[in-house]
Design a protein around this motif. Sequence first.
Motif, PDB file in Angstrom:
ATOM      1  N   THR A 137       0.855  -1.170   0.000  1.00 47.92           N
ATOM      2  CA  THR A 137       0.000   0.000   0.000  1.00 47.92           C
ATOM      3  C   THR A 137       0.897   1.227   0.000  1.00 47.92           C
ATOM      4  N   GLY A 138       0.327   2.411   0.144  1.00 42.77           N
ATOM      5  CA  GLY A 138       1.178   3.586   0.173  1.00 42.77           C
ATOM      6  C   GLY A 138       0.385   4.879   0.201  1.00 42.77           C
ATOM      7  N   PHE A 139       1.121   5.974   0.435  1.00 43.00           N
ATOM      8  CA  PHE A 139       0.546   7.314   0.461  1.00 43.00           C
ATOM      9  C   PHE A 139       0.474   7.829  -0.972  1.00 43.00           C
ATOM     10  N   ALA A 140      -0.638   7.586  -1.625  1.00 43.07           N
ATOM     11  CA  ALA A 140      -0.750   7.941  -3.038  1.00 43.07           C
ATOM     12  C   ALA A 140      -0.855   9.436  -3.251  1.00 43.07           C
ATOM     13  N   ASP A 141      -1.015  10.230  -2.187  1.00 40.23           N
ATOM     14  CA  ASP A 141      -0.980  11.681  -2.377  1.00 40.23           C
ATOM     15  C   ASP A 141       0.424  12.164  -2.710  1.00 40.23           C
ATOM     16  N   GLY A 147      -2.258   5.874 -10.976  1.00 35.06           N
ATOM     17  CA  GLY A 147      -0.908   5.452 -10.618  1.00 35.06           C
ATOM     18  C   GLY A 147      -0.891   4.117  -9.909  1.00 35.06           C
ATOM     19  N   LEU A 148      -1.785   3.943  -8.952  1.00 34.08           N
ATOM     20  CA  LEU A 148      -1.847   2.671  -8.222  1.00 34.08           C
ATOM     21  C   LEU A 148      -2.186   1.524  -9.162  1.00 34.08           C
ATOM     22  N   GLN A 149      -3.136   1.737 -10.071  1.00 32.65           N
ATOM     23  CA  GLN A 149      -3.511   0.684 -11.017  1.00 32.65           C
ATOM     24  C   GLN A 149      -2.351   0.358 -11.953  1.00 32.65           C
ATOM     25  N   LYS A 150      -1.616   1.372 -12.379  1.00 29.10           N
ATOM     26  CA  LYS A 150      -0.470   1.133 -13.259  1.00 29.10           C
ATOM     27  C   LYS A 150       0.569   0.258 -12.572  1.00 29.10           C
ATOM     28  N   LEU A 151       0.685   0.388 -11.243  1.00 30.81           N
ATOM     29  CA  LEU A 151       1.638  -0.407 -10.480  1.00 30.81           C
ATOM     30  C   LEU A 151       1.018  -1.696  -9.933  1.00 30.81           C
ATOM     31  N   ASN A 152      -0.216  -1.959 -10.327  1.00 29.92           N
ATOM     32  CA  ASN A 152      -0.935  -3.164  -9.900  1.00 29.92           C
ATOM     33  C   ASN A 152      -1.027  -3.257  -8.373  1.00 29.92           C
ATOM     34  N   MET A 153      -1.329  -2.128  -7.747  1.00 33.35           N
ATOM     35  CA  MET A 153      -1.517  -2.074  -6.300  1.00 33.35           C
ATOM     36  C   MET A 153      -2.998  -1.906  -5.995  1.00 33.35           C
ATOM     37  N   HIS A 154      -3.463  -2.625  -4.980  1.00 34.48           N
ATOM     38  CA  HIS A 154      -4.897  -2.663  -4.679  1.00 34.48           C
ATOM     39  C   HIS A 154      -5.247  -2.067  -3.319  1.00 34.48           C
ATOM     40  N   TYR A 155      -4.291  -1.361  -2.717  1.00 38.20           N
ATOM     41  CA  TYR A 155      -4.540  -0.705  -1.431  1.00 38.20           C
ATOM     42  C   TYR A 155      -3.921   0.691  -1.457  1.00 38.20           C
TER      43      TYR A 155
END
Length: 289
Positions: free
Chosen positions: A8-12, A24-32
């Motif tokens: 997971t991560g601070f997507a801001d 960005g999260l989808q491009k990195l295949n992250m779901h949290y």
Amino acid sequence: MNGYQKLTGFADEIAQDLQTQLDGLQKLNMHYVEMRGVDGKNLIHHDNEKLREIKKRLDDADIAISALGSPLGKIGITDPFEKHFEEFQRAVEIAQIMGSNYIRMFSFYVPQDGGQTREIKEQVWDRLGKFAEYAKKEKVCLLHENEKGIYGEKAKECREIMDAFGGEYFKAIFDFANFVQAKQDTMEAYELLKKDIAYIHVKDALWENGKVVPAGYGDGQLTEILRRLFADGFSGFLSLEPHLFEFEGFAGLEKKNVSMPHVEEGKKLSGFEAFELARNSLLQCLELI
């Protein structure tokens, strides 16, 4: 350990606007996502209508909130508490609305010249006690983050906090870079806190100047501590908090068996580039475990 799913991560740190975060999260295949800032405000300052919109867009993108990245407890110990506690209660309500069991929080900024006096500790304990009691009643888990300048900036004080409040609804975040910046040996901190660690903030730092660097390139002993965590049964979130803005000076950070991702020296990274770099550096560390 490559392939660990609870990233997971601070997507801001990718961008403030929600859509760019989701892309960005989808491009990195992250779901949290550990949601902190979104569309110009901290999540806990949005109204219910906006929260419903955010929740729907997260659901549509197949992304869940791992924790609320709240600023709770990030005020001075002598600052007024009543309004802050109302914000805390609102954060608990928002966690329930958004389907997250975790709220990140802190143990208050304290004077840095007078030491941790008995009076200061009593004030911290009074406020943390109110947080902990309410969280237990509402069945929401508080995650205490070690942070430079707060009461629990070093492992000894974090251990005191966990001994007093730790349990099902009050656990520890382990932040490598924050410990390094507070001049706390991270292995010593791990040994003191390991039974209470439920969540990891992934950023590293240099002992000499506190500069944040990609995971595995600083003095946080990140790979070895992750190895021990997993051996001890850890199955929680690894949350990216890049804090990487300029790549200047990183050329000398090569580590044995770990190559620095290629980024032009001195380049100012975009939010997505910094986030991707943080993700890739973590994956390199996990490959060594």
